[in-house]
Design an enzyme around this catalytic site. Structure first.
Site, PDB file in Angstrom:
ATOM      1  N   GLN A  52      13.335  -3.000  -8.598  1.00 48.06           N
ATOM      2  CA  GLN A  52      14.757  -3.273  -8.368  1.00 48.06           C
ATOM      3  C   GLN A  52      15.310  -2.480  -7.184  1.00 48.06           C
ATOM      4  O   GLN A  52      16.420  -2.755  -6.740  1.00 48.06           O
ATOM      5  CB  GLN A  52      15.549  -2.960  -9.632  1.00 48.06           C
ATOM      6  CG  GLN A  52      15.279  -3.944 -10.764  1.00 48.06           C
ATOM      7  CD  GLN A  52      16.029  -3.623 -12.042  1.00 48.06           C
ATOM      8  OE1 GLN A  52      16.760  -2.636 -12.113  1.00 48.06           O
ATOM      9  NE2 GLN A  52      15.846  -4.431 -13.067  1.00 48.06           N
ATOM     10  N   GLU A  76       4.581   6.836  -7.342  1.00 48.39           N
ATOM     11  CA  GLU A  76       4.897   6.711  -8.758  1.00 48.39           C
ATOM     12  C   GLU A  76       5.720   5.455  -9.059  1.00 48.39           C
ATOM     13  O   GLU A  76       5.616   4.880 -10.150  1.00 48.39           O
ATOM     14  CB  GLU A  76       5.649   7.958  -9.235  1.00 48.39           C
ATOM     15  CG  GLU A  76       6.039   7.940 -10.708  1.00 48.39           C
ATOM     16  CD  GLU A  76       4.868   7.751 -11.657  1.00 48.39           C
ATOM     17  OE1 GLU A  76       5.089   7.212 -12.763  1.00 48.39           O
ATOM     18  OE2 GLU A  76       3.734   8.142 -11.300  1.00 48.39           O
ATOM     19  N   GLY A  77       6.535   5.024  -8.102  1.00 42.52           N
ATOM     20  CA  GLY A  77       7.277   3.788  -8.310  1.00 42.52           C
ATOM     21  C   GLY A  77       6.341   2.607  -8.510  1.00 42.52           C
ATOM     22  O   GLY A  77       6.536   1.780  -9.410  1.00 42.52           O
ATOM     23  N   HIS A  78       5.304   2.517  -7.667  1.00 37.25           N
ATOM     24  CA  HIS A  78       4.319   1.455  -7.831  1.00 37.25           C
ATOM     25  C   HIS A  78       3.555   1.617  -9.143  1.00 37.25           C
ATOM     26  O   HIS A  78       3.276   0.628  -9.836  1.00 37.25           O
ATOM     27  CB  HIS A  78       3.324   1.466  -6.665  1.00 37.25           C
ATOM     28  CG  HIS A  78       3.930   1.205  -5.335  1.00 37.25           C
ATOM     29  ND1 HIS A  78       4.071   2.188  -4.370  1.00 37.25           N
ATOM     30  CD2 HIS A  78       4.446   0.074  -4.783  1.00 37.25           C
ATOM     31  CE1 HIS A  78       4.621   1.674  -3.285  1.00 37.25           C
ATOM     32  NE2 HIS A  78       4.867   0.397  -3.513  1.00 37.25           N
ATOM     33  N   GLY A  84       0.808  -1.212   0.000  1.00 35.68           N
ATOM     34  CA  GLY A  84       0.000   0.000   0.000  1.00 35.68           C
ATOM     35  C   GLY A  84       0.838   1.257   0.000  1.00 35.68           C
ATOM     36  O   GLY A  84       2.036   1.232  -0.287  1.00 35.68           O
ATOM     37  N   LEU A 138       0.734   3.649  -2.142  1.00 33.71           N
ATOM     38  CA  LEU A 138       1.285   3.626  -3.494  1.00 33.71           C
ATOM     39  C   LEU A 138       1.800   4.995  -3.923  1.00 33.71           C
ATOM     40  O   LEU A 138       1.254   6.031  -3.544  1.00 33.71           O
ATOM     41  CB  LEU A 138       0.224   3.154  -4.498  1.00 33.71           C
ATOM     42  CG  LEU A 138      -0.398   1.768  -4.260  1.00 33.71           C
ATOM     43  CD1 LEU A 138      -1.208   1.346  -5.482  1.00 33.71           C
ATOM     44  CD2 LEU A 138       0.655   0.721  -3.938  1.00 33.71           C
ATOM     45  N   VAL A 184      12.483   3.896  -9.586  1.00 34.08           N
ATOM     46  CA  VAL A 184      11.955   5.212  -9.960  1.00 34.08           C
ATOM     47  C   VAL A 184      12.441   6.221  -8.923  1.00 34.08           C
ATOM     48  O   VAL A 184      12.351   5.981  -7.711  1.00 34.08           O
ATOM     49  CB  VAL A 184      10.417   5.202 -10.019  1.00 34.08           C
ATOM     50  CG1 VAL A 184       9.871   6.593 -10.329  1.00 34.08           C
ATOM     51  CG2 VAL A 184       9.946   4.207 -11.072  1.00 34.08           C
TER      52      VAL A 184
END
Length: 330
Positions: free
Chosen positions: A149, A32-34, A28, A30, A177
């Site tokens: 990553q 921008e990476g998610h 949860g 969330l 990100v």
């Protein structure tokens, strides 16, 4: 497209499946990476496939004194981000749904790799992580599962578990990100004060310094291999403007490829400086490792590597890493 919220595995299993199912597992909060993970999942699943985002704060991953209670729960906002990124469904089970009858008696062991780096700092963390990933893979039954990553050791362990225990799923790693200032996106970034965030930038700056040092040394070696004579070689290295190498051109020319020790040293200079800031950065570890088992690499190593760092700023613990490739020796 409207994203469907589901709370039970029975609801998820009742959905009609046509194409491939791609799953993105999250706890949860969330960001921008998610969203990048979800968009990548959408591309891989294709127009006929399905993207499922799991939202589950796994209690087994939190040790004594860690931030389970204060970990952000923002399901409404998470649904919106998942929907905008192209998710078909969000699976947000309760603890009882994932662990009926309480904490599981049988768990996945991360083995020796799980005891290094993050495992040393957070004993038992990877056992809990692999256990819930195994559970969620069984509950969601994906064809593809995507992970960031940024959590490089986690990704390596999931790949190892899937390979060693014959899970029928493809594991995809998605690049980290970053914020505009270089800080790796993380749900924990919201805990940082403005002053702490300035200090936290040392993590990415250290990694970039190590990467730049690596690139410079690889360039020096490539140039050195083109110059046959020792005297000419020294002059060529000096002309490149690499002051440290020029001080001992012959040694650089003979150096093992990429010199991992020099990469570590370049990164540590930044971290040492950050330890004297206000507020200071408290380094947990800096490591340059083989991604297959997360053991430290030595000078002379060739192949893929991960430069990883973990530190605390105030009460917030942050991790980051970058991949590097050490070329073959001449």
């Amino acid at each position: 497209m409207t994203t469907t919220l589901m709370r039970t595995a029975d609801e998820l299993h009742a959905r009609t499946r046509v194409g491939r199912r791609a799953v993105v597992m999250t706890m949860g909060a969330l960001h921008e990476g998610h969203a990048t993970l979800v968009r990548t999942a959408r591309e891989l699943a294709g127009p006929d496939g399905e993207v499922v985002v799991t939202v589950f704060v796994n209690p087994l991953q939190f040790g004594a004194g860690e931030d389970l209670d204060r970990y952000p729960r923002t399901l409404d906002a998470d649904l919106k981000i998942a929907e905008d990124a192209g998710a078909d469904a969000v699976f947000a089970p309760s603890v009882d749904e994932v662990y009926p009858g309480g904490e599981p008696q049988v768990r996945i062991s991360a083995g020796p790799m799980g005891e290094r780096l993050e495992g040393t700092s957070r004993p038992g963390h990877f056992d809990g992580m692999l256990t819930v990933v195994a559970k969620l893979l069984h509950l969601t039954r994906p064809d593809i599962a995507l992970y960031g990553q940024k959590d490089a050791q986690q990704l390596a362990l999931i790949r190892r578990m899937v390979r060693d225990l014959n899970f029928g799923v493809e594991i995809v790693g998605v690049p980290t990100v970053r914020e505009d200032d270089g800080l790796a996106r993380s749900s924990r970034n919201r805990y940082l004060s403005p002053q702490e965030r300035r200090t936290a930038l040392a993590l990415s700056r250290a990694l970039f310094a190590g990467r730049d040092r690596h690139a410079a040394q690889e360039a020096l070696r490539a140039r050195a291999r083109e110059v046959p004579a020792t005297h000419e070689r020294a002059e060529a290295l000096s002309a490149l403007g690499e002051s440290r190498a020029a001080a001992d051109a012959h040694a650089v020319a003979k150096a093992l490829p990429g010199a991992p020790s020099a990469v570590r040293a370049a990164a540590r200079l930044i971290l040492d400086d950050a330890s004297r800031l206000d507020p200071p950065l408290a380094l947990d570890y800096l490591a340059l490792v083989d991604p297959s088992d997360f053991t430290e690499i030595a000078d002379g190593y060739t192949g893929e590597a991960v430069l990883a760092v973990a530190a605390r700023v105030g009460t917030t613990r942050l991790i980051d890493n970058i991949p590097l490739t050490f070329g073959a020796a001449s």
